[in-house]
Design a protein around this motif. Structure first.
Motif, PDB file in Angstrom:
ATOM      1  N   ALA A  15      37.672 -50.034 -35.524  1.00  0.00           N
ATOM      2  CA  ALA A  15      37.065 -51.357 -35.396  1.00  0.00           C
ATOM      3  C   ALA A  15      35.725 -51.386 -36.114  1.00  0.00           C
ATOM      4  N   ARG A  16      35.528 -52.438 -36.893  1.00  0.00           N
ATOM      5  CA  ARG A  16      34.252 -52.557 -37.602  1.00  0.00           C
ATOM      6  C   ARG A  16      33.150 -52.939 -36.622  1.00  0.00           C
ATOM      7  N   LEU A  18      31.140 -52.818 -33.486  1.00  0.00           N
ATOM      8  CA  LEU A  18      30.940 -51.720 -32.543  1.00  0.00           C
ATOM      9  C   LEU A  18      31.180 -52.145 -31.101  1.00  0.00           C
ATOM     10  N   THR A  63      20.299 -51.111 -30.934  1.00  0.00           N
ATOM     11  CA  THR A  63      20.094 -50.867 -32.360  1.00  0.00           C
ATOM     12  C   THR A  63      20.409 -52.100 -33.196  1.00  0.00           C
ATOM     13  N   ARG A  64      20.858 -53.157 -32.586  1.00  0.00           N
ATOM     14  CA  ARG A  64      21.188 -54.400 -33.283  1.00  0.00           C
ATOM     15  C   ARG A  64      22.051 -54.109 -34.513  1.00  0.00           C
ATOM     16  N   ASN A  65      22.989 -53.277 -34.298  1.00  0.00           N
ATOM     17  CA  ASN A  65      23.779 -52.813 -35.426  1.00  0.00           C
ATOM     18  C   ASN A  65      25.243 -53.045 -35.129  1.00  0.00           C
ATOM     19  N   GLY A  71      28.307 -52.330 -37.250  1.00  0.00           N
ATOM     20  CA  GLY A  71      28.711 -50.956 -37.511  1.00  0.00           C
ATOM     21  C   GLY A  71      28.449 -50.547 -38.938  1.00  0.00           C
ATOM     22  N   ASP A  72      29.463 -50.016 -39.569  1.00  0.00           N
ATOM     23  CA  ASP A  72      29.274 -49.427 -40.880  1.00  0.00           C
ATOM     24  C   ASP A  72      28.998 -50.473 -41.952  1.00  0.00           C
ATOM     25  N   THR A 113      25.420 -50.709 -43.162  1.00  0.00           N
ATOM     26  CA  THR A 113      24.850 -49.591 -43.896  1.00  0.00           C
ATOM     27  C   THR A 113      25.362 -49.600 -45.323  1.00  0.00           C
ATOM     28  N   SER A 114      24.713 -48.802 -46.122  1.00  0.00           N
ATOM     29  CA  SER A 114      25.034 -48.823 -47.548  1.00  0.00           C
ATOM     30  C   SER A 114      26.404 -48.197 -47.789  1.00  0.00           C
ATOM     31  N   TRP A 155      33.489 -46.909 -46.662  1.00  0.00           N
ATOM     32  CA  TRP A 155      33.943 -45.696 -45.989  1.00  0.00           C
ATOM     33  C   TRP A 155      34.356 -44.660 -47.021  1.00  0.00           C
ATOM     34  N   TRP A 210      34.257 -41.577 -46.846  1.00  0.00           N
ATOM     35  CA  TRP A 210      34.878 -40.388 -46.288  1.00  0.00           C
ATOM     36  C   TRP A 210      36.189 -40.684 -45.583  1.00  0.00           C
ATOM     37  N   LYS A 211      36.681 -41.899 -45.753  1.00  0.00           N
ATOM     38  CA  LYS A 211      37.847 -42.283 -44.983  1.00  0.00           C
ATOM     39  C   LYS A 211      39.069 -41.427 -45.324  1.00  0.00           C
ATOM     40  N   PHE A 225      38.945 -37.827 -36.756  1.00  0.00           N
ATOM     41  CA  PHE A 225      38.857 -38.768 -37.870  1.00  0.00           C
ATOM     42  C   PHE A 225      37.630 -39.656 -37.709  1.00  0.00           C
ATOM     43  N   LEU A 261      34.420 -37.857 -38.543  1.00  0.00           N
ATOM     44  CA  LEU A 261      34.234 -37.606 -39.970  1.00  0.00           C
ATOM     45  C   LEU A 261      34.030 -38.893 -40.756  1.00  0.00           C
ATOM     46  N   ALA A 262      34.720 -39.962 -40.380  1.00  0.00           N
ATOM     47  CA  ALA A 262      34.738 -41.141 -41.241  1.00  0.00           C
ATOM     48  C   ALA A 262      33.638 -42.127 -40.894  1.00  0.00           C
ATOM     49  N   ARG A 263      33.277 -42.221 -39.637  1.00  0.00           N
ATOM     50  CA  ARG A 263      32.294 -43.242 -39.284  1.00  0.00           C
ATOM     51  C   ARG A 263      30.917 -42.813 -39.727  1.00  0.00           C
ATOM     52  N   ASN A 285      28.124 -44.864 -38.604  1.00  0.00           N
ATOM     53  CA  ASN A 285      27.221 -45.302 -37.549  1.00  0.00           C
ATOM     54  C   ASN A 285      27.151 -44.223 -36.468  1.00  0.00           C
ATOM     55  N   MET A 337      31.072 -42.268 -29.915  1.00  0.00           N
ATOM     56  CA  MET A 337      32.312 -42.719 -29.270  1.00  0.00           C
ATOM     57  C   MET A 337      33.482 -41.810 -29.646  1.00  0.00           C
ATOM     58  N   LEU A 355      18.354 -43.855 -30.608  1.00  0.00           N
ATOM     59  CA  LEU A 355      17.364 -44.930 -30.538  1.00  0.00           C
ATOM     60  C   LEU A 355      16.054 -44.499 -31.187  1.00  0.00           C
ATOM     61  N   TYR A 381      16.553 -44.609 -34.789  1.00  0.00           N
ATOM     62  CA  TYR A 381      16.632 -45.994 -35.253  1.00  0.00           C
ATOM     63  C   TYR A 381      15.230 -46.580 -35.425  1.00  0.00           C
ATOM     64  N   ASP A 440      22.535 -45.245 -39.306  1.00  0.00           N
ATOM     65  CA  ASP A 440      23.473 -44.588 -40.202  1.00  0.00           C
ATOM     66  C   ASP A 440      23.166 -43.096 -40.257  1.00  0.00           C
TER      67      ASP A 440
END
Lengths: 597, 111
Positions: free
Chosen positions: A22-23, A25, A74-76, A79-80, A83-84, A87, A89-90, B24, B27-29, B31, B37, B92, B95, B102
Motif C-alpha cells: 500500500a502506498r 501508510l 511524520t506527516r508522511n 509513504g514512499d 520521497t525521492s 521503488w 529496490w522493488k 520484501f 528491502l523494498a520500502r 519509508n 511494519m 521521529l 524526522y 526516508d
C-alpha cells in the motif's frame, strides 16, 4: 477446520501483501491490523487462546496504534511517494523474498520427519500437551478414576496418560521402562499407579501431576495389575500400600515408599484383576476362578485363610474375562431426569461423591463381574455380577451374542460393560461365514435399576482379542483400547466411538468434567466462528476504506459528501472548504482537526 | 479441542510466506515506518512457527508445563512491542533532523 485455516490464511496473506504494497501508510497500518488479527486466529487454531488474547491486546491495541501515531506525526502519509525516486529496490527485493520463500517452503514440504518423529506434512500428527493426542501408541491397560474425572491408559511407549472424559489428554507421565503394562487408581482417585516392564511400580499424584513415589522389585515384565491403597494417615498423603499382582499368582505389597516388597501367594494362577476398597481391603480375582477379599496390612493372616469365593460355574470351563470393582452398587443419586446425551441442554455433571463411603446403609461388599459359559447350555456365554464377599449374585445377563473378550466395571459399580467378539470365534458355530463386527454391550447395575439394558455399541473390527475396556464412574462413558490402535471414547447412551482426533469428540462430550468440556464446546461453537466473522468484518472495513479513498482521489467532493452524516457535530459547510488537500487523510482519525481549516 | 486435521506444514508455510512478504517489505520500502511494519510481519511469522512447533511437539512431559511454547512467543511479543516504541521514537527524532522519513536519507550517524 481446514477450511477455516485456509480462509484465515488467505485473509492474512492478502493483508500482509497489502501492508507492504500500500502506498498510503494509513492503509498499510490498517492492513497490518488485519494481518495481526489473522495471526490471532491462527493462535486460536493452534489452541493457544491466551496468546491470541495477548496478540490482540499488544499488537492491535498498542503496536498498530503506535505505528499510526508515527505515521501521523511524520506527516508522511503518502509513504514512499513523497520521497525521492520510486521503488528502485522493488525487483531485487521481490527476487530475494521469493527465493527465501522457495527455500523455506520446499524444505518444509520435503520434510519427512526423523525416525520416531511424526512428519510435518501428516494430517494425524497433533500430540501432546494439554491437547488431544492423535494417533500415537496403543494402550495396553485402561483404568477409570473413581471420581469420574479422568481415565488412565498405560501405553506401549512407556507413558501413562490421563484422559479427561471429553477426550482431551490431561497429562502424560513417563515410566522408566520401554512399555507400561498395568495401571490403576487409588480408591480416592488422588493417585494413579502404573507398572513398567522393569517391574517397577510408579505412583503419581493426579492433581499435582507429579510423581508421588515409586516401588522397586516387582516381577519384571509380568505385572498384570497394580493398585494403590487408601490414605492411611492424615499427614502424609503418600503413606499408602501399593500392590502389584503378577502372572505368577503372587501379590507384591509395598508398605509405603522405599520399602521392600512382601511377596504373598494369593492365587494358583495368574491374577487378572485387583483393586483396593476404600477401607483398605484388597480384592483379587485370579484365573483360578477364585475371588478373594483380604486385608493386606502387615501382620495380618495370609490370604490363604481369607474368605475365598469360587466364581466359576462349571469346572473346566474357562473364565473369559474378569473385572472387579471396590464398592458395592448403590442406589442412584437423586438427580431427576438427568440427561447426559451430547445435545442435551444444561447437562449437569453427575453428582459424584468424591469420597464414597461404603459403610452408609449399604450392605454388600466389592463386586466382581465374570464372563463365563452359561451352565447347561454349551456355547452360550453369560455375564454375572457377584458380590465378592459371599458370592451372592447381584445381576446376571445371559445370552451374549458372541465371545466376551474384555470386561470392565465402573469404579462406582454403576455399570458393567463387555466387549463381545463375533460369534464365529466360538467353536459353536463354525459354519457362520460372515461374522458380525464386535460390539460393546453395557448394562446398568444397582438396586433400583429397572431397565438394565444392554446398550449396544458396534466397534471397529480392530477391537479384537487383546482389547482393553474401561467404564467411567458416574456417567455413560466408555473407553476402548484396541490392540495396536489408539484409544477411543464413547460418551452418551448410543454415541459413536470417537477418537480424540475427531472435532466432534470434544464438542459432544459434556460429562463429568463440566468446566473444561463446556469451555471446549463454547470454543468450538462460538469463539472460532466469531473470530472468523470478526476477521471478515475487519477485512471488509479495510477494503471499504481503501475503495472509498481511491474513489475520493479523483472526485474528492463525492468522497467527503458522506462525512457530515457520520460526524453530526461538524458543520456541513466546512469539509468542502478543505477537501482539496485532505482527501487521503483518514477522516475518522482526526475528526476535530479539519473544521478549523 | 479441535482442528487436529490441519498438518503442521500448513502453519509453517503460512509463516514462511508471511516472513517472505515481510522481508520484501523491509528491502523494498523506503519509508522508515513502513520498514517497521514489515519487521512486525516477520516477527509475527516467527511467532506462528514457535507456537505451531510447540503445539505439534511430541510429549512435552509433565514438568514442562502446559504453556512452555507459549512463553517464548510472549517474550517475542514483548520485545516486539518495545522495539516498536524505540523505533518510532528514533524515526521521529530522525524526522526532525532530516525532515524526511526516508531511510535512504539517513546516511550519517553524527547528523
Amino acid at each position: 477446520m481446514q477450511l477455516i485455516f485456509l480462509i484465515v490464511s488467505a485473509v492474512g496473506l492478502l493483508s500482509a501483501l497489502g501492508t507492504v504494497l500500500a502506498r498510503n501508510l494509513v492503509h498499510a497500518a490498517l492492513f497490518l491490523v488485519a494481518f495481526f488479527f489473522a495471526v490471532a486466529c491462527q493462535f486460536v487454531l493452534l489452541e493457544a487462546e491466551f496468546l491470541a488474547a495477548i496478540q490482540v491486546l499488544v499488537y492491535i491495541g498498542a503496536v498498530s496504534i503506535l505505528l499510526l501515531f508515527g505515521v501521523m506525526l511524520t506527516r508522511n502519509i503518502q509513504g514512499d511517494e513523497t520521497t525521492s525516486g520510486h521503488w528502485a529496490w522493488k525487483l531485487p527485493a521481490a527476487i530475494v523474498a521469493l527465493g527465501v520463500f522457495g527455500v523455506l517452503g520446499s524444505s518444509i514440504t520435503a520434510e519427512r520427519g526423523r525416525p520416531g518423529q511424526s512428519s510435518w506434512t501428516g494430517t494425524a500428527t497433533r500430540p501432546g500437551g494439554v491437547n488431544p493426542r492423535v494417533g500415537g501408541p496403543a494402550s495396553v491397560a485402561l483404568a477409570a478414576s473413581p471420581t469420574g474425572r479422568s481415565l488412565a491408559s498405560a501405553d506401549l511407549d512407556g507413558r501413562v496418560r490421563l484422559w479427561l472424559p471429553s477426550g482431551r489428554q490431561d497429562s502424560a507421565f513417563p515410566t522408566a521402562g520401554s512399555t507400561a503394562s498395568a495401571v490403576g487408581f487409588s480408591p480416592d482417585g488422588d493417585l494413579v499407579a502404573a507398572a513398567d516392564d522393569l517391574g517397577r511400580v510408579l505412583v503419581w499424584d493426579v492433581l499435582a501431576r507429579r510423581p508421588a513415589f515409586e516401588c522397586l522389585g516387582g516381577l519384571a515384565g509380568r505385572i498384570a495389575s497394580v493398585a494403590v491403597g487408601p490414605r492411611r494417615s492424615a499427614e502424609d498423603p503418600a503413606d499408602r500400600l501399593a500392590a502389584a499382582a503378577g502372572l505368577d499368582g503372587k501379590v507384591r505389597l509395598w508398605d509405603g515408599p522405599g520399602s521392600e516388597p512382601r511377596v504373598i501367594p494369593a492365587h494358583d494362577g495368574p491374577i487378572l484383576a485387583m483393586s483396593f476398597t476404600p477401607d483398605g481391603l484388597l480384592v483379587t480375582a485370579g484365573a483360578d476362578r477364585v475371588v478373594k477379599v483380604w486385608d493386606p496390612s502387615p501382620g495380618r493372616p495370609d490370604p490363604g485363610d481369607a474368605l475365598a469365593v469360587t466364581i466359576a460355574t462349571e469346572p473346566g470351563r474357562p473364565v473369559a474375562a474378569l473385572a472387579v470393582s471396590p464398592v458395592p452398587p448403590r442406589p442412584k443419586p437423586e438427580q431427576g431426569d438427568l440427561d447426559l446425551r451430547p445435545g442435551a441442554p444444561a447437562a449437569g455433571a453427575p453428582a459424584l461423591d468424591p469420597d464414597p463411603d461404603p459403610a452408609e446403609d449399604n450392605p454388600g461388599g466389592p463386586i466382581v463381574a465374570v464372563a463365563s459359559l452359561v451352565s447347561g447350555e454349551p456355547g452360550r456365554w453369560g455375564l454375572r455380577v457377584l458380590d465378592a464377599t459371599d458370592g451372592a449374585e447381584v445381576a446376571s445377563f445371559e445370552g451374549l451374542d458372541g465371545v466376551p473378550i474384555a470386561l470392565a466395571l465402573a469404579p462406582d459399580s454403576s455399570r458393567v460393560a463387555a466387549l463381545v467378539g463375533p460369534a464365529s470365534l466360538a467353536s459353536a458355530s463354525p459354519g457362520d461365514e460372515a461374522p458380525a463386527a464386535p460390539s460393546v454391550l453395557s448394562w446398568e447395575i444397582g438396586p433400583d435399576v429397572e431397565d438394565p439394558g444392554p446398550v449396544e455399541l458396534p466397534v471397529d473390527r480392530s477391537a479384537g482379542v487383546g482389547s482393553r475396556l474401561a467404564v467411567g464412574a458416574g456417567g455413560p462413558l466408555l473407553a476402548i483400547a484396541p490392540p495396536g490402535a489408539p484409544i477411543a471414547f464413547s460418551v452418551g447412551e448410543s454415541g459413536p466411538w470417537l477418537s480424540p482426533r475427531s472435532p466432534a469428540a470434544t464438542a459432544s462430550a459434556v460429562v463429568a468434567d463440566m468446566p473444561r468440556a463446556v469451555g471446549d464446546e463454547l470454543m468450538t461453537r462460538y469463539v472460532v466462528p466469531f473470530e472468523v466473522a470478526g476477521l471478515m468484518l475487519t477485512a471488509a472495513i479495510v477494503g471499504a476504506i481503501v475503495l472509498a479513498r481511491q474513489d475520493s482521489r479523483p472526485a474528492s467532493a463525492a468522497g467527503t459528501a458522506a462525512d457530515p452524516t457520520a460526524l453530526p457535530a461538524v458543520p456541513p459547510v466546512s469539509p468542502r472548504g478543505g477537501d482539496g488537500e485532505f482527501t487521503t487523510v483518514s477522516v475518522s482519525e482526526t475528526p476535530g482537526a479539519r473544521p478549523e481549516r | 479441542m479441535t482442528g487436529g486435521d490441519i498438518p503442521l506444514s500448513w502453519f509453517l508455510l503460512f509463516a514462511s510466506a508471511a516472513f517472505a512478504i515481510g522481508l520484501f517489505g523491509v528491502l523494498a520500502r523506503r519509508n522508515a515506518i513502513a520498514v517497521l511494519m514489515a519487521i512486525e510481519l516477520m516477527l509475527n511469522a516467527a511467532n506462528i512457527n514457535l507456537v505451531a512447533f510447540w503445539r505439534y511437539s511430541d510429549s512435552p512431559g509433565p514438568e514442562a508445563g502446559p504453556i512452555a511454547g507459549v512463553m517464548l512467543a510472549i517474550f517475542v511479543i514483548t520485545v516486539a512491542a518495545a522495539e516498536v516504541a524505540v523505533g518510532i521514537a528514533l524515526i521521529l527524532l530522525c524526522y526532525r533532523r532530516w525532515h524526511a522519513a526516508d531511510v535512504d536519507r539517513y546516511d550519517s550517524l553524527a547528523g
